[in-house]
Design a protein around this motif. Structure first.
Motif, PDB file in Angstrom:
ATOM      1  N   THR A 181      12.338   2.844   1.852  1.00 53.76           N
ATOM      2  CA  THR A 181      11.846   2.030   2.828  1.00 53.76           C
ATOM      3  C   THR A 181      10.563   2.290   3.204  1.00 53.76           C
ATOM      4  O   THR A 181      10.072   3.325   3.731  1.00 53.76           O
ATOM      5  N   VAL A 182       9.676   1.071   3.058  1.00 53.01           N
ATOM      6  CA  VAL A 182       8.321   1.282   3.166  1.00 53.01           C
ATOM      7  C   VAL A 182       7.826   0.478   4.054  1.00 53.01           C
ATOM      8  O   VAL A 182       7.845  -1.025   3.794  1.00 53.01           O
ATOM      9  N   PHE A 183       7.196   0.610   5.258  1.00 47.63           N
ATOM     10  CA  PHE A 183       6.795  -0.390   6.362  1.00 47.63           C
ATOM     11  C   PHE A 183       5.122  -0.050   6.557  1.00 47.63           C
ATOM     12  O   PHE A 183       5.161   1.018   7.274  1.00 47.63           O
ATOM     13  N   GLU A 237      15.994   9.750  -0.504  1.00 43.89           N
ATOM     14  CA  GLU A 237      15.753   8.749   0.448  1.00 43.89           C
ATOM     15  C   GLU A 237      14.302   8.869   0.900  1.00 43.89           C
ATOM     16  O   GLU A 237      13.866   9.956   1.388  1.00 43.89           O
ATOM     17  N   VAL A 238      13.570   7.765   0.814  1.00 49.88           N
ATOM     18  CA  VAL A 238      12.004   7.986   1.318  1.00 49.88           C
ATOM     19  C   VAL A 238      12.089   6.738   2.421  1.00 49.88           C
ATOM     20  O   VAL A 238      12.252   5.726   1.873  1.00 49.88           O
ATOM     21  N   ILE A 247       6.765   5.346  -6.846  1.00 54.48           N
ATOM     22  CA  ILE A 247       8.187   5.419  -6.547  1.00 54.48           C
ATOM     23  C   ILE A 247       8.807   4.843  -7.927  1.00 54.48           C
ATOM     24  O   ILE A 247       9.851   5.370  -8.498  1.00 54.48           O
ATOM     25  N   ASP A 248       8.183   3.657  -8.401  1.00 54.33           N
ATOM     26  CA  ASP A 248       8.724   3.045  -9.300  1.00 54.33           C
ATOM     27  C   ASP A 248       8.771   4.037 -10.762  1.00 54.33           C
ATOM     28  O   ASP A 248       9.745   3.945 -11.715  1.00 54.33           O
ATOM     29  N   GLU A 249       7.555   4.648 -10.719  1.00 53.00           N
ATOM     30  CA  GLU A 249       7.625   5.648 -12.204  1.00 53.00           C
ATOM     31  C   GLU A 249       8.579   6.889 -12.048  1.00 53.00           C
ATOM     32  O   GLU A 249       9.290   7.058 -12.963  1.00 53.00           O
ATOM     33  N   ALA A 250       8.993   7.237 -10.589  1.00 56.07           N
ATOM     34  CA  ALA A 250      10.125   8.297 -10.740  1.00 56.07           C
ATOM     35  C   ALA A 250      11.109   7.656 -10.912  1.00 56.07           C
ATOM     36  O   ALA A 250      12.311   8.344 -11.519  1.00 56.07           O
ATOM     37  N   ARG A 251      11.573   6.550 -10.472  1.00 56.18           N
ATOM     38  CA  ARG A 251      12.899   5.494 -10.816  1.00 56.18           C
ATOM     39  C   ARG A 251      12.971   5.593 -12.315  1.00 56.18           C
ATOM     40  O   ARG A 251      14.154   5.718 -12.883  1.00 56.18           O
ATOM     41  N   SER A 252      11.770   5.277 -12.907  1.00 55.33           N
ATOM     42  CA  SER A 252      11.926   4.965 -14.451  1.00 55.33           C
ATOM     43  C   SER A 252      12.176   6.171 -15.303  1.00 55.33           C
ATOM     44  O   SER A 252      12.688   6.230 -16.373  1.00 55.33           O
TER      45      SER A 252
END
Length: 428
Positions: A321-323, A359-360, A308-313
């Motif tokens: 939201t991950v649980f 939204e994930v 997810i961070d790679e896609a944001r960058s």
């Protein structure tokens, strides 16, 4: 009396040449023996002498013709066993022409006919044998055929009534035993041929099944390779495209970090090439696990953060939201499927709805399973068909693990929902 299916006659099968030549002398012996015994009984039954009337002479000639005809009929005992047996038996019962022809034909009936027909033919032959012996038993003096003369005293000795009964029972029993042996032998040979044919068919089916299993395995491997290629390489290429689009728009802005954007593009392209190289190299290696062979070790659930961070960058607007509970103990097949579903959903959102918020929502727990929801805004019209290769790959992954997959427009957004089962850990 119950009936059974007749055994195919021996003449209906292709016999070897030596068997056909061996049957020819046997037929000749049978015809000669039946003819000789028939003519002998005719000779003992019809009076002879110089004062023989024309009527007796004509009767004797007629009986000899009947005896010879009964003997000649044995030539066709293989093809028409029932007709030959009944015809010779009727002739032997009504006329003094002997019952040997009927006795010789009876085994062929027992070997080929149904039990009901065999029983009737046996009874008819028994009647012919009994009639022939009764006629001889009732004759007197030199007219008795089954008698002998003592060479020393010249006294003529005759069979008793019990002797005639024993002789009749013996010859009939021999004919019945020969017929049953022939019948069971034919049945055994038929069973062996059927077993050999069944084994050959089974071997052919096993070969075809093995070929089908091999083809199915190859097809599954091709589909696995296609999914991995699409999910990994396409994702990195989409990020490269996203970086390039952002750089194209903001290249003239003074604050744009062109060097950083180029570095990100190079990094994404390098990872895409590495993924491609790993897949191609793994195709040349052997292993028991197709997933590990073609896609490498399964990613972990914690690797979703880096994804997810790679896609944001790369410029994607993502809210996550991950649980996850017990993610370190999740099965590799499950973690791989979850990772690929999120990866492909992000790739589709970046490709088809650039600039919209994604939204994930991911919730995973043993016993409850894994629920993944990825939603993004709609930019273009979405077709009503089954979707592209990405959606098909996600559906196949979910179905393979016994889960559910849904994807389509909902309230102005494109929503992907996946549920994958995750059994609770059992402790002894």
């Amino acid at each position: 009396m119950s009936t059974s299916s007749p055994v195919p006659p021996a003449e209906g099968r292709a016999a070897p040449w030596w068997r056909r030549w061996a049957d020819t002398p046997g037929t000749a012996v049978a015809v000669l023996a039946a003819g000789f015994l028939g003519l002998t009984e005719v000779a003992f039954s019809v009076p002879s002498g110089p004062d023989l009337s024309v009527g007796y002479a004509f009767l004797g000639l007629l009986l000899m013709l009947v005896a010879l005809a009964a003997a000649a009929a044995l030539v066709r005992r293989r093809r028409y066993p029932v007709a030959v047996c009944l015809g010779t038996a009727v002739a032997g019962a009504l006329m003094p022409v002997g019952a040997l022809a009927a006795l010789i034909a009876l085994p062929w009936v027992l070997a080929t006919a149904t039990l009901r027909i065999a029983a009737w033919c046996t009874a008819a032959v028994g009647a012919a044998v009994a009639a022939s012996l009764v006629r001889d038993w009732r004759r007197e003096g030199d007219a008795v055929m089954w008698a002998t003369t003592d060479a020393a005293t010249g006294e003529r000795m005759y069979l008793t009534g019990g002797g005639y009964v024993a002789m009749g029972a013996a010859v009939l029993a021999v004919a019945v035993v020969v017929g049953l042996v022939r019948r069971f032998g034919d049945a055994a040979r038929t069973a062996r041929r059927a077993a050999a044919e069944s084994e050959q068919q089974a071997a052919t089916l096993r070969t075809q099944a093995a070929e089908l299993r091999t083809e199915l395995t190859r097809q599954e491997e091709r589909e696995l390779i296609a999914r991995e290629m699409h999910d990994t390489v396409a994702h990195h290429l989409s990020l490269v495209s996203l970086h390039a689009a952002a750089l194209e728009v903001t290249a003239d802005d003074p604050g744009t970090d062109v060097t950083g954007s180029a570095r990100s593009m190079r990094s994404s392209a390098h990872r895409a090439l590495e993924e491609m190289r790993v897949l191609i190299a793994s195709l040349r290696t052997a292993g028991d696990d197709s997933a590990d062979r073609y896609a490498g070790p399964a990613p972990r659930l914690v690797d979703l953060v880096a994804l997810i961070d790679e896609a944001r960058s790369a410029g994607a607007d993502i809210g996550a939201t991950v649980f996850v509970d017990g993610g370190d103990d999740a099965p590799p097949a499950l973690t791989r499927a979850v990772y690929r579903v999120v990866q492909e959903s992000l790739t589709n959102a970046v490709k088809h709805a650039p600039g919209t918020r994604v939204e994930v929502d991911l919730r995973a727990r043993p016993g409850d399973g894994v629920d993944v929801t990825v939603a993004n805004g709609l930019v273009n019209d979405v077709p009503d068909g089954p979707g592209g290769a990405g959606l098909i790959g996600m559906r196949e992954r979910a179905v393979a693990l016994g889960g559910r997959f849904e994807a389509g427009p909902r309230d102005g957004r494109f929503v992907v929902r996946v549920h994958l089962p995750w059994p609770a850990a059992t402790h002894p």
